[in-house]
Design a protein around this motif. Structure first.
Motif, short mmCIF file in Angstrom:
data_model
loop_
_atom_site.label_atom_id
_atom_site.label_comp_id
_atom_site.label_asym_id
_atom_site.label_seq_id
_atom_site.Cartn_x
_atom_site.Cartn_y
_atom_site.Cartn_z
N LEU A 1 0.77 -1.25 -0.11
CA LEU A 1 0.16 -0.03 0.05
C LEU A 1 0.89 1.31 0.01
O LEU A 1 1.93 1.26 0.47
CB LEU A 1 -0.86 -0.14 1.21
N SER A 2 0.33 2.20 -0.60
CA SER A 2 1.12 3.73 -0.63
C SER A 2 -0.41 4.43 -0.47
O SER A 2 -1.30 4.16 -0.41
CB SER A 2 1.88 3.94 -1.64
N ILE B 1 -2.14 4.37 -3.71
CA ILE B 1 -3.07 2.99 -3.92
C ILE B 1 -4.21 3.39 -3.01
O ILE B 1 -5.37 3.04 -3.41
CB ILE B 1 -2.20 2.00 -3.58
N SER C 1 -7.08 5.43 -4.51
CA SER C 1 -7.66 4.83 -5.58
C SER C 1 -8.68 3.76 -5.02
O SER C 1 -9.81 3.58 -5.47
CB SER C 1 -6.66 4.00 -6.71
#
Length: 213
Positions: free
Chosen positions: A56-57, A60, A63
């Motif tokens: 995960l970032s 991301i 989104s």
């Protein structure tokens, strides 16, 4: 007419090896579909409507959050429930980003960093649940456990007062913003937060948290 192949030790017709290879490939393809169909059916039976596992970032996360909100809106879920589920999803995902012991960082020392974990959303007994899981360092486990146990013992009024108290105070140096995030989750939860730690090795635990809305 058979085509021959040769090596240092034997000569054999190619035609004699094609059929077993094709049968083996077909068998693997059949098992592939069977395995992932069973995997999806298991998720469906558990009431899972959304699931992510991987790195995960913040990008991301944004989104995924938008996709979740759009899905619940299309299903005409109550707007208040949508906001609560979305908020808890964001907070739990950010906890993964903060606390996950499994991270990928840029070799150049840049700001890019990805944190590994899982987030699952489902429904049971006419309510939604959000579950997150990730590996945490053993050094982080006592502090995280203490925060969650404290919140478990509070009622809604106590959680509200604790939230206001924390907003007035300077954040703990090692908290990485997690204390306020956990309080935010507890404020929106219908029941006390459920959580568990499973030791992996002397240096790490697998941490799991479940929130019902």
């Amino acid at each position: 007419m058979s085509v021959l192949t040769a090596n240092a030790t034997n000569i054999q017709p190619i035609g004699t090896t094609i059929a077993p290879v094709q049968r083996s490939l077909r068998a693997r393809i059949v098992m592939l579909a069977k395995y992932y169909r069973a995997f999806k059916e298991d998720l469906d039976q558990r009431g899972i409507i959304f699931s992510f596992s991987g790195y995960l970032s913040e990008g991301i996360l944004y989104s995924l959050g938008e996709a979740l909100r759009q899905k619940m809106t299309l299903e005409e879920t109550d707007i208040g429930t949508v906001k609560k589920v979305f908020s808890v999803f964001i907070e739990q995902s950010q906890n993964i980003i903060r606390y996950s012991a499994e991270k990928l960082a840029s070799d150049s020392g840049g700001p890019i960093e990805l944190s590994s974990g899982m987030v699952t959303i489902g429904s049971e007994n006419n309510r939604f649940f959000i579950v997150c899981g990730n590996v945490v360092l053993a050094n982080d486990e006592p502090r995280l456990r203490e925060r969650l146990e404290r919140l478990q013992g509070m009622d809604k009024d106590q959680i509200k007062a604790y939230y206001k108290e924390q907003l007035r105070e300077a954040p703990e140096e090692a908290s990485r913003g997690a204390t306020i995030g956990l309080i935010e989750i507890a404020r929106r939860a219908s029941d006390p937060i459920e959580f568990d730690f499973e030791r992996i090795d002397p240096d790490s635990f697998f941490f799991c948290m479940k929130v019902s809305i």
